[in-house]
Enzyme design. Structure first.
Site, mmCIF file in Angstrom:
data_model
loop_
_atom_site.group_PDB
_atom_site.id
_atom_site.type_symbol
_atom_site.label_atom_id
_atom_site.label_comp_id
_atom_site.label_asym_id
_atom_site.label_seq_id
_atom_site.Cartn_x
_atom_site.Cartn_y
_atom_site.Cartn_z
ATOM 1 N N LYS A 211 47.541 45.475 80.840
ATOM 2 C CA LYS A 211 47.285 44.472 79.806
ATOM 3 C C LYS A 211 46.781 45.173 78.534
ATOM 4 O O LYS A 211 47.583 45.708 77.795
ATOM 5 C CB LYS A 211 46.407 43.370 80.369
ATOM 6 C CG LYS A 211 47.206 42.602 81.454
ATOM 7 C CD LYS A 211 46.466 41.579 82.271
ATOM 8 C CE LYS A 211 47.402 41.046 83.355
ATOM 9 N NZ LYS A 211 46.764 40.157 84.312
ATOM 10 N N HIS B 236 41.195 41.286 82.163
ATOM 11 C CA HIS B 236 41.483 40.748 80.830
ATOM 12 C C HIS B 236 40.477 41.208 79.785
ATOM 13 O O HIS B 236 40.392 40.623 78.710
ATOM 14 C CB HIS B 236 41.560 39.223 80.870
ATOM 15 C CG HIS B 236 42.785 38.758 81.562
ATOM 16 N ND1 HIS B 236 44.007 38.670 80.945
ATOM 17 C CD2 HIS B 236 43.008 38.424 82.854
ATOM 18 C CE1 HIS B 236 44.914 38.269 81.810
ATOM 19 N NE2 HIS B 236 44.343 38.119 82.980
ATOM 20 N N SER C 219 41.239 34.233 82.346
ATOM 21 C CA SER C 219 42.306 34.324 81.350
ATOM 22 C C SER C 219 43.079 33.036 81.141
ATOM 23 O O SER C 219 43.953 32.983 80.291
ATOM 24 C CB SER C 219 43.276 35.415 81.741
ATOM 25 O OG SER C 219 44.195 34.914 82.681
#
Ligand SMILES: *Cc1c(COP(=O)(O)O)cnc(C)c1O
Length: 402
Positions: free
Chosen positions: A246, A215, A187
């Site tokens: 996320k 991610h 990321s």
């Protein structure tokens, strides 16, 4: 004596330009990425450019509805550890949903992705005596910490370098227990691991695989199963780890694997056992978010489109946008003090919020601004950002891309 040591620790961060200052913000539900920034002495209306709530699922009506219903049904907290009164039906439903998302037999929830990595990786060495963990050099701090705390043998292989990994595997006895630990989307740089090729090596040299898809979950694959799903290799990975914080917009972490593996981690990992389970309201929201993203392609498509537009416009302006094959848009600065100053100028002069990324999150000399465009960033906000950066780059006479 104690006070001096504390002050010295902080002073050294200041002198290196990497003392962390948290921005005090309130995001506007229904109107991300807009937010209010509470600065010393007042407030500003700002645009957030560094949130990991990639798809804005943290404000999705389906998610909020499920959370409202849950809090009205069971109240606030879970009331205990998983073993002692803290396993609610919401947790079971969520684990079933996660196992299905990744096509695995079972899932196990943790209070964060960090804890999922730390607890699982530190426990495996107890189960497989002599275990060697082969860890990609750019792995996240939570994996590094788990591997270290486990106290077993470890080898750091060159980032995404199959030749280096194979050499190391080949040098180890075939019957020695081995685990390859890596991520799908890295990321900070925005590059992606060759998962299938790593699984080939794991099979050839009798190793297990552990993949952090933090991610990527919710963001990639036809059902949001991550890069493993997108590349058709999810079934080949032994343990997949992910977050609910996320792409899914909430909080919590998890692993999915075989039923036996999950049973072992459930039974042996202190980081799972001796802590209060997730609030049911979080579990309910996460289940709704995952279910939504299993069928809806809208958020994923918009997310990719926005990232592509931002990358194109930054490059057209000659700004040093780093190569990225995913939704992450890093712009290289290369100096911790300047990186922090640019971030301050963006916030104070342009009402644009992006946190500077400095050592130890990235290697020294590669300090950067890391932008995370989301489906809700408008064309106008993208143009404002590019203009602001161009102004700062000119003002400071910083290097443009060749
Ligand atoms: C953010 C992150 C984690 C930790 O996830 P949380 O749910 O935020 O604790 C783990 N691995 C990677 C690669 C991350 O970037």
């Amino acid at each position: 004596m104690y006070k001096k040591a504390l002050e010295k620790a902080i002073a050294s961060l200041h002198s290196e330009g990497r003392y962390r200052v948290f921005a005090d913000i309130i995001r506007h539900k229904g109107n991300f990425p807009n937010a209010t920034y509470h600065r010393p002495g007042g407030t500003d209306e700002i645009v957030v450019w560094c949130s990991n709530d990639y798809l804005a699922m943290g404000q999705h009506p389906v998610v909020l509805q499920a959370m409202h219903e849950a809090i009205d049904t069971v109240g606030a907290g879970s009331g205990g550890t998983r073993n002692i009164a803290g396993t609610t039906h919401y947790h079971i439903e969520l684990e079933t949903e996660l196992a299905d998302l990744h096509g695995k037999e079972a899932a196990l929830l943790f209070t964060s992705g960090y804890i999922a990595n730390d607890a699982t990786l530190s426990t495996l060495v107890k189960i497989f005596p002599g275990l060697v963990i082969l860890s990609d050099e750019l792995n996240h701090a939570s994996m590094i910490e788990g591997i270290k705390r486990g106290g077993g043998s470890k080898q750091i292989w060159k980032h995404n370098d199959l030749a280096d990994l194979e050499e190391r595997l080949k040098a180890l006895p075939y019957d020695q227990p081995k685990l390859i630990a890596f991520e799908s989307v890295y990321s900070m740089d925005g590059d992606i691991a060759p998962i299938g090729a790593i699984c080939d090596l794991a099979e050839k040299y009798n190793a297990m695989t552990y993949l952090d898809e933090v991610h990527a979950v919710g963001l990639y694959g036809p059902r949001g199963g991550g890069i493993g799903e997108r590349d058709g290799v999810m079934h080949r990975v032994d343990i997949i780890e992910g977050t609910l914080a996320k792409g899914f917009g909430l909080m919590g972490g998890y692993i999915v694997s075989s039923a036996t593996m999950v049973d072992v981690i459930r039974s042996y990992a202190p980081g799972f056992i001796f802590t209060t389970s997730l609030a049911p309201v979080l579990a309910a929201g996460a289940t709704a978010s995952i279910r939504h993203l299993k069928t809806s392609q809208v958020e994923r498509a918009q997310h990719q489109e926005r990232a592509a537009v931002l990358k194109r416009k930054l490059a057209a302006a000659g700004l040093p946008v780093m190569p990225s094959v995913c939704h992450i848009v890093p712009v290289l600065v290369g100096d911790p003090v300047i990186c922090k100053q640019i971030s301050d100028e963006l916030l104070n002069d342009f009402k644009i919020y992006v946190q500077p990324i400095n050592f130890p999150t990235v290697p020294r000399g590669t300090e950067r601004l890391r932008f995370t465009p989301g489906p809700a960033h408008t064309d106008e906000q993208i143009d404002d950002l590019v203009k602001a950066l161009s102004t700062i780059w000119k003002r400071r006479d910083l290097k443009l891309a060749a």
